[in-house]
Design a protein around this motif. Structure first.
Motif, PDB file in Angstrom:
ATOM      1  N   TYR A   1     -63.074 -65.556 101.825  1.00 21.72           N
ATOM      2  CA  TYR A   1     -61.797 -66.294 101.556  1.00 21.72           C
ATOM      3  C   TYR A   1     -61.189 -65.940 100.295  1.00 21.72           C
ATOM      4  O   TYR A   1     -59.759 -66.014 100.423  1.00 21.72           O
ATOM      5  CB  TYR A   1     -62.200 -67.698 101.955  1.00 21.72           C
ATOM      6  CG  TYR A   1     -62.361 -68.051 103.354  1.00 21.72           C
ATOM      7  CD1 TYR A   1     -61.282 -68.467 104.155  1.00 21.72           C
ATOM      8  CD2 TYR A   1     -63.795 -68.135 103.661  1.00 21.72           C
ATOM      9  CE1 TYR A   1     -61.675 -68.481 105.574  1.00 21.72           C
ATOM     10  CE2 TYR A   1     -63.884 -68.391 105.012  1.00 21.72           C
ATOM     11  CZ  TYR A   1     -62.764 -68.890 105.932  1.00 21.72           C
ATOM     12  OH  TYR A   1     -63.217 -69.092 107.495  1.00 21.72           O
ATOM     13  N   ASP A   2     -61.692 -65.824  99.227  1.00 17.76           N
ATOM     14  CA  ASP A   2     -61.144 -65.671  97.871  1.00 17.76           C
ATOM     15  C   ASP A   2     -60.246 -64.415  98.159  1.00 17.76           C
ATOM     16  O   ASP A   2     -59.308 -64.172  97.680  1.00 17.76           O
ATOM     17  CB  ASP A   2     -62.364 -65.415  96.924  1.00 17.76           C
ATOM     18  CG  ASP A   2     -62.630 -66.542  96.137  1.00 17.76           C
ATOM     19  OD1 ASP A   2     -61.463 -67.524  95.962  1.00 17.76           O
ATOM     20  OD2 ASP A   2     -63.535 -66.628  95.436  1.00 17.76           O
TER      21      ASP A   2
ATOM     22  N   LEU B   1     -57.008 -64.597  99.918  1.00 20.30           N
ATOM     23  CA  LEU B   1     -56.239 -65.189  99.110  1.00 20.30           C
ATOM     24  C   LEU B   1     -55.204 -64.127  98.342  1.00 20.30           C
ATOM     25  O   LEU B   1     -54.250 -64.140  97.907  1.00 20.30           O
ATOM     26  CB  LEU B   1     -56.739 -65.902  97.864  1.00 20.30           C
ATOM     27  CG  LEU B   1     -57.011 -67.480  98.310  1.00 20.30           C
ATOM     28  CD1 LEU B   1     -57.705 -68.050  97.065  1.00 20.30           C
ATOM     29  CD2 LEU B   1     -55.920 -68.192  98.785  1.00 20.30           C
TER      30      LEU B   1
ATOM     31  N   HIS C   1     -48.654 -64.354 100.422  1.00 18.32           N
ATOM     32  CA  HIS C   1     -48.697 -65.671 100.370  1.00 18.32           C
ATOM     33  C   HIS C   1     -47.937 -66.166 101.513  1.00 18.32           C
ATOM     34  O   HIS C   1     -48.170 -67.101 102.348  1.00 18.32           O
ATOM     35  CB  HIS C   1     -48.645 -66.780  99.248  1.00 18.32           C
ATOM     36  CG  HIS C   1     -49.751 -66.646  98.471  1.00 18.32           C
ATOM     37  ND1 HIS C   1     -49.782 -67.249  97.325  1.00 18.32           N
ATOM     38  CD2 HIS C   1     -50.934 -65.823  98.610  1.00 18.32           C
ATOM     39  CE1 HIS C   1     -51.016 -67.205  96.531  1.00 18.32           C
ATOM     40  NE2 HIS C   1     -51.618 -66.406  97.512  1.00 18.32           N
TER      41      HIS C   1
ATOM     42  N   LEU D   1     -50.185 -66.225 104.459  1.00 21.74           N
ATOM     43  CA  LEU D   1     -51.474 -66.780 104.530  1.00 21.74           C
ATOM     44  C   LEU D   1     -51.968 -67.759 105.509  1.00 21.74           C
ATOM     45  O   LEU D   1     -53.156 -67.398 105.981  1.00 21.74           O
ATOM     46  CB  LEU D   1     -51.752 -67.459 103.004  1.00 21.74           C
ATOM     47  CG  LEU D   1     -53.154 -67.777 102.585  1.00 21.74           C
ATOM     48  CD1 LEU D   1     -54.010 -66.441 102.227  1.00 21.74           C
ATOM     49  CD2 LEU D   1     -53.164 -68.421 101.219  1.00 21.74           C
ATOM     50  N   PRO D   2     -51.097 -68.657 105.878  1.00 19.65           N
ATOM     51  CA  PRO D   2     -51.562 -69.614 106.923  1.00 19.65           C
ATOM     52  C   PRO D   2     -51.915 -68.813 108.075  1.00 19.65           C
ATOM     53  O   PRO D   2     -53.053 -68.963 108.848  1.00 19.65           O
ATOM     54  CB  PRO D   2     -50.347 -70.452 107.171  1.00 19.65           C
ATOM     55  CG  PRO D   2     -49.570 -70.326 105.892  1.00 19.65           C
ATOM     56  CD  PRO D   2     -49.673 -68.903 105.577  1.00 19.65           C
TER      57      PRO D   2
ATOM     58  N   ILE E   1     -55.434 -66.517 107.521  1.00 21.48           N
ATOM     59  CA  ILE E   1     -56.752 -67.582 107.559  1.00 21.48           C
ATOM     60  C   ILE E   1     -56.910 -67.878 108.936  1.00 21.48           C
ATOM     61  O   ILE E   1     -58.011 -68.072 109.240  1.00 21.48           O
ATOM     62  CB  ILE E   1     -56.538 -68.630 106.516  1.00 21.48           C
ATOM     63  CG1 ILE E   1     -56.531 -67.875 105.196  1.00 21.48           C
ATOM     64  CG2 ILE E   1     -57.484 -69.539 106.634  1.00 21.48           C
ATOM     65  CD1 ILE E   1     -56.724 -68.932 104.133  1.00 21.48           C
ATOM     66  N   GLN E   2     -55.811 -68.486 109.768  1.00 20.82           N
ATOM     67  CA  GLN E   2     -55.952 -68.877 110.985  1.00 20.82           C
ATOM     68  C   GLN E   2     -56.715 -68.018 111.988  1.00 20.82           C
ATOM     69  O   GLN E   2     -57.578 -68.333 112.725  1.00 20.82           O
ATOM     70  CB  GLN E   2     -54.706 -69.448 111.644  1.00 20.82           C
ATOM     71  CG  GLN E   2     -54.801 -70.028 113.030  1.00 20.82           C
ATOM     72  CD  GLN E   2     -54.347 -68.954 114.174  1.00 20.82           C
ATOM     73  OE1 GLN E   2     -53.439 -68.169 113.877  1.00 20.82           O
ATOM     74  NE2 GLN E   2     -54.874 -68.956 115.005  1.00 20.82           N
TER      75      GLN E   2
END
Lengths: 328, 328
Positions: A118-119, A122, A126, A129-130, A133-134
């Motif tokens: 997850y780092d 990142l 950005h 990003l949502p 990650i989803q």
């Protein structure tokens, strides 16, 4: 005149990136196993798929080395934990983490690897990003579901073809699909290209696993890295065994059940006998047809995307075709 | 006239949120343990700290139930994996996940819990998401480092006071600090308030662990939930034992080493003897002073923040003071 394939440079950049990444230092029991398992190598197919997929649309794939590396770190996290669960002594010919250290180290070090993945995510632009990650979370949970199903199948008497295909889809194929969608997402590709690249990856991923099942039994021992027939020796419920149990009748079924049930046997004799049964029952051809079905479905989807860079399109085709025709 | 404490309603909303969250269904071995461990209860301190911290600045704490729940899910993931490593049979009086199912289920189900914690973090206002995940990752890795250090200490002859304090800071305190900073971050609090709330949490977290160490030995058995003196029976390297080994000389040290070394003993006799030694050496008072030092440092930091809502300020004070004065 076509440009040189970008694979070599991308792989070299990726290895440098992974080697320079500071996962952490102390306590050493937590961080040494991370560098150890990553140093065992592997083909780095997943991050390469992400980088090449990005390159279909944008000129600077090195920009997404972080999220591409996240996929490789996640993949190695799953290997570290799977090896505990499967009690595997070796990984790529070297001691597994739980053998070299112990199970507790392998559990906790794996946990930190997942956090480090997850780092690395990142490091994505950005704005994405949502969604990054989803989609990653969905895939990661599915990979765990696939591993649990695989363990459940070991103790079950009967596993149906559809259940097996669904298991390998989760355990191995969705991560290939995700790698491709991740690259395309970060490159700003269209929703339909994202979906088609994802399904391309999932379909060829299922094909690759069927290829693995076939190679384990029908590979040329001189070219194959490990013992041919390992899956027959361990009664592993591969596509071939599942189909054989479905199709075999009368004497053939009796013979198959005999080899599945005896505890003491000559390995070569068992491998040869079951292999001969598979040939007789047409299992090899059936599996090849199933595999080709997924490959051709995958490539049809791949041909439907609206890419910008033909060099990366060609490279992705070469990479995946190479995996299809591999002999080990 | 002060308003009613918001704790009860926040806790009730949180429980509803956790109960309604769809972590997944199939395969059931993966998802039943998640609901099981969350159903064992607990005080839900961490999500409550996040909600109350948010409430210091904003009126709608229910808006951050997702990320607050993420902290609780993460905490329970660490419990599930720690219980495997510590071979703990019971958690809150019920069978641990690896006992009720098996270790493989506890490993894989824990992995999915960690992934689901990130799913819940995604429910944060997206403008804060990169910082939310960056801070969460840092904390999560530190919690794993603390667990590894704790395991390392078990097999070491000597552990220094500073090492122990550093270990409990990582293993338990930083997550309390993170819960508080998360709430404040999502409420748009200033950088300096974020840092002060984080350090408030870390300091009282260290104090709480010292309180745990004290209670284990000096609690009133009638009020304490488990056997008083458990840490003495198991030779656990708590702050008290570490200080006693540092301070004891001559006959006292000999007696302490005797009780640490014998394999067969009467539990009550050992507990009474070591407890008497601790009193004689002034260990109880030393530990209380150390604990009070962290509490008072924490509350000084808490008083320096620029909060908006005095009701939430008062509630946070009451909650933490209640934990300081608990008798079990």
């Amino acid at each position: 005149m076509t440009k040189k394939s970008p694979t070599h440079e991308l792989l070299s950049n990726l290895e440098n990136f992974l080697a320079e990444e500071n996962f952490g230092d102390s306590p050493k029991e937590l961080y040494q196993p991370i560098r150890y398992i990553l140093s065992l190598g592997g083909k780095r197919i997943r991050p390469l798929l992400a980088l090449l997929s990005y390159g279909l649309y944008q000129d600077d794939p090195e920009k997404i080395l972080g999220p591409a590396a996240a996929i490789e770190v996640f993949h190695n996290f799953t290997l570290m934990h799977d090896d505990i669960m499967d009690e595997a002594p070796l990984r790529r010919g070297k001691a597994t983490v739980h053998e070299k250290w112990n199970s507790n180290v392998a559990i906790l070090s794996g946990d930190v690897m997942l956090i480090r993945a997850y780092d690395l995510l990142l490091k994505s632009d950005h704005q994405y990003l949502p969604e990054v990650i989803q989609r990653f979370n969905k895939t990661a949970a599915e990979v765990c579901e696939g591993q649990q199903l695989d363990m459940n199948f070991e103790t079950r008497d009967e596993v149906h073809e559809e259940e097996y295909l669904s298991m390998i889809r989760l355990k191995t194929a969705v991560l290939l699909g995700h790698a491709l969608e991740l690259g395309a997402l970060l490159a700003g590709a269209s929703k339909s290209d994202l979906e088609n690249l994802y399904e391309f990856g999932v379909n060829i991923g299922i094909g690759f696993q069927l290829k693995d099942d076939l190679l384990d039994i029908f590979a040329d021992q001189a070219k194959f890295g490990k013992q041919v027939g390992g899956d027959i020796i361990s009664n592993k419920k591969t596509f071939l065994l599942i189909k054989a149990l479905e199709i075999a009748k009368g004497e053939d079924l009796k013979e198959l059940m005999y080899w599945l049930s005896i505890k003491e046997f000559d390995k070569t004799e068992k491998v040869d006998a079951v292999k001969a049964l598979y040939e007789k029952l047409g299992i090899r051809q059936l599996t090849e047809e199933k595999m080709d079905h997924y490959f051709s479905k995958g490539f049809d989807l791949f041909e439907s995307i609206n890419y910008q860079n033909p060099v990366f399109h060609e490279t992705l085709l070469e990479l995946t075709q190479g995996l299809i025709h591999r002999e080990k």
